[in-house]
Scaffold this motif. Structure first.
Motif, mmCIF file in Angstrom:
data_model
loop_
_atom_site.group_PDB
_atom_site.id
_atom_site.type_symbol
_atom_site.label_atom_id
_atom_site.label_comp_id
_atom_site.label_asym_id
_atom_site.label_seq_id
_atom_site.Cartn_x
_atom_site.Cartn_y
_atom_site.Cartn_z
ATOM 1 N N UNK A 36 0.833 -1.208 0.000
ATOM 2 C CA UNK A 36 0.000 0.000 0.000
ATOM 3 C C UNK A 36 0.867 1.258 0.000
ATOM 4 N N UNK A 37 1.943 1.239 0.779
ATOM 5 C CA UNK A 37 2.832 2.407 0.829
ATOM 6 C C UNK A 37 3.462 2.654 -0.541
ATOM 7 N N UNK A 38 3.894 1.590 -1.196
ATOM 8 C CA UNK A 38 4.504 1.728 -2.517
ATOM 9 C C UNK A 38 3.512 2.323 -3.506
ATOM 10 N N UNK A 39 2.296 1.813 -3.504
ATOM 11 C CA UNK A 39 1.286 2.323 -4.431
ATOM 12 C C UNK A 39 0.884 3.752 -4.069
ATOM 13 N N UNK A 40 0.795 4.052 -2.784
ATOM 14 C CA UNK A 40 0.476 5.402 -2.315
ATOM 15 C C UNK A 40 1.529 6.393 -2.809
ATOM 16 N N UNK A 41 2.789 6.012 -2.724
ATOM 17 C CA UNK A 41 3.865 6.877 -3.203
ATOM 18 C C UNK A 41 3.779 7.045 -4.723
ATOM 19 N N UNK A 42 3.450 5.975 -5.426
ATOM 20 C CA UNK A 42 3.262 6.035 -6.878
ATOM 21 C C UNK A 42 2.162 7.046 -7.220
ATOM 22 N N UNK A 43 1.035 6.978 -6.495
ATOM 23 C CA UNK A 43 -0.063 7.909 -6.758
ATOM 24 C C UNK A 43 0.350 9.342 -6.446
ATOM 25 N N UNK A 44 1.128 9.533 -5.387
ATOM 26 C CA UNK A 44 1.631 10.870 -5.064
ATOM 27 C C UNK A 44 2.456 11.436 -6.203
ATOM 28 N N UNK A 45 3.276 10.582 -6.787
ATOM 29 C CA UNK A 45 4.082 11.006 -7.942
ATOM 30 C C UNK A 45 3.163 11.396 -9.108
ATOM 31 N N UNK A 46 2.133 10.613 -9.343
ATOM 32 C CA UNK A 46 1.212 10.900 -10.440
ATOM 33 C C UNK A 46 0.390 12.167 -10.188
ATOM 34 N N UNK A 47 0.258 12.549 -8.930
ATOM 35 C CA UNK A 47 -0.418 13.806 -8.603
ATOM 36 C C UNK A 47 0.529 14.996 -8.712
ATOM 37 N N UNK A 48 1.795 14.721 -9.040
ATOM 38 C CA UNK A 48 2.741 15.801 -9.301
ATOM 39 C C UNK A 48 3.767 16.066 -8.218
ATOM 40 N N UNK A 49 3.821 15.214 -7.196
ATOM 41 C CA UNK A 49 4.780 15.419 -6.119
ATOM 42 C C UNK A 49 6.098 14.714 -6.403
ATOM 43 N N UNK A 50 7.193 15.315 -5.969
ATOM 44 C CA UNK A 50 8.505 14.672 -6.064
ATOM 45 C C UNK A 50 8.610 13.630 -4.956
ATOM 46 N N UNK A 51 9.588 12.744 -5.067
ATOM 47 C CA UNK A 51 9.798 11.719 -4.045
ATOM 48 C C UNK A 51 10.039 12.357 -2.678
ATOM 49 N N UNK A 52 10.846 13.423 -2.649
ATOM 50 C CA UNK A 52 11.120 14.102 -1.378
ATOM 51 C C UNK A 52 9.857 14.734 -0.792
ATOM 52 N N UNK A 53 9.053 15.346 -1.648
ATOM 53 C CA UNK A 53 7.814 15.975 -1.172
ATOM 54 C C UNK A 53 6.852 14.918 -0.646
ATOM 55 N N UNK A 54 6.781 13.775 -1.324
ATOM 56 C CA UNK A 54 5.918 12.679 -0.867
ATOM 57 C C UNK A 54 6.364 12.233 0.519
ATOM 58 N N UNK A 55 7.665 12.073 0.708
ATOM 59 C CA UNK A 55 8.181 11.681 2.036
ATOM 60 C C UNK A 55 7.823 12.729 3.079
ATOM 61 N N UNK A 56 7.956 14.001 2.725
ATOM 62 C CA UNK A 56 7.590 15.077 3.657
ATOM 63 C C UNK A 56 6.105 15.006 4.013
ATOM 64 N N UNK A 57 5.260 14.770 3.016
ATOM 65 C CA UNK A 57 3.819 14.705 3.267
ATOM 66 C C UNK A 57 3.462 13.499 4.129
ATOM 67 N N UNK A 58 4.102 12.374 3.885
ATOM 68 C CA UNK A 58 3.832 11.164 4.665
ATOM 69 C C UNK A 58 4.212 11.370 6.129
ATOM 70 N N UNK A 59 5.281 12.087 6.366
ATOM 71 C CA UNK A 59 5.754 12.306 7.740
ATOM 72 C C UNK A 59 5.190 13.570 8.363
ATOM 73 N N UNK A 60 4.297 14.234 7.694
ATOM 74 C CA UNK A 60 3.703 15.485 8.157
ATOM 75 C C UNK A 60 2.903 15.316 9.396
#
Length: 143
Positions: free
Chosen positions: A119-143
């Motif tokens: 689920x985490x892998x797919x969630x990160x994939x969707x974040x990328x498809x929504x336009x977020x960078x890998x670093x931004x996705x990590x920041x959002x997950x740890x927000x």
């Protein structure tokens, strides 16, 4: 958690369909879907006319999700949908709409009380498809 009558209703028809497909994919990301997830899916998609009932969602899943049989186990697994980058129109007057969609998808993933590696892998994939960078996705997950 978003409710009907919120910013999602302001998405274009294409964006709504992609949001629905991303939500369905998020539900299947761990290879199974339970009653809590189905309830969550119906609640989150009821603002979209073609997804406003369990029957319509089920019909769409049967047409949209491809199942592959694992030859070793004989178990069927969903092949998760792939997406092109979803460009959310920026003139909605709503700040960070992609962020809000990303958070909604996260709620979808945890609706069964679990959030495993698939689920985490797919969630990160969707974040990328929504336009977020890998670093931004990590920041959002740890927000």
């Amino acid at each position: 958690m978003a409710n009907a009558g919120d910013y999602r209703e302001m998405l274009t028809d294409y964006e709504k369909e992609q949001y629905a497909n991303m939500s369905i994919g998020m539900m299947w990301a761990d290879g199974k879907i339970d009653k809590a997830e189905i309830k969550q899916l119906v609640e989150r998609l009821k603002f979209i006319p073609q997804f406003d009932s369990l029957e319509k969602i089920t019909k769409h899943i049967k047409e949209f999700i491809v199942f592959r049989k694992d030859q070793a186990t004989g178990i069927y697994y969903p092949e998760l949908p792939n997406f092109t980058h979803l460009k959310i129109k920026q003139d909605l007057g709503i700040p960070n709409i992609a962020f809000q969609l990303f958070i909604d998808l996260g709620y979808m993933g945890i609706s069964d009380g679990e959030f495993d590696d698939l689920e985490m892998t797919y969630f990160m994939y969707l974040g990328h498809k929504l336009g977020f960078t890998k670093n931004k996705i990590q920041d959002l997950i740890h927000w």
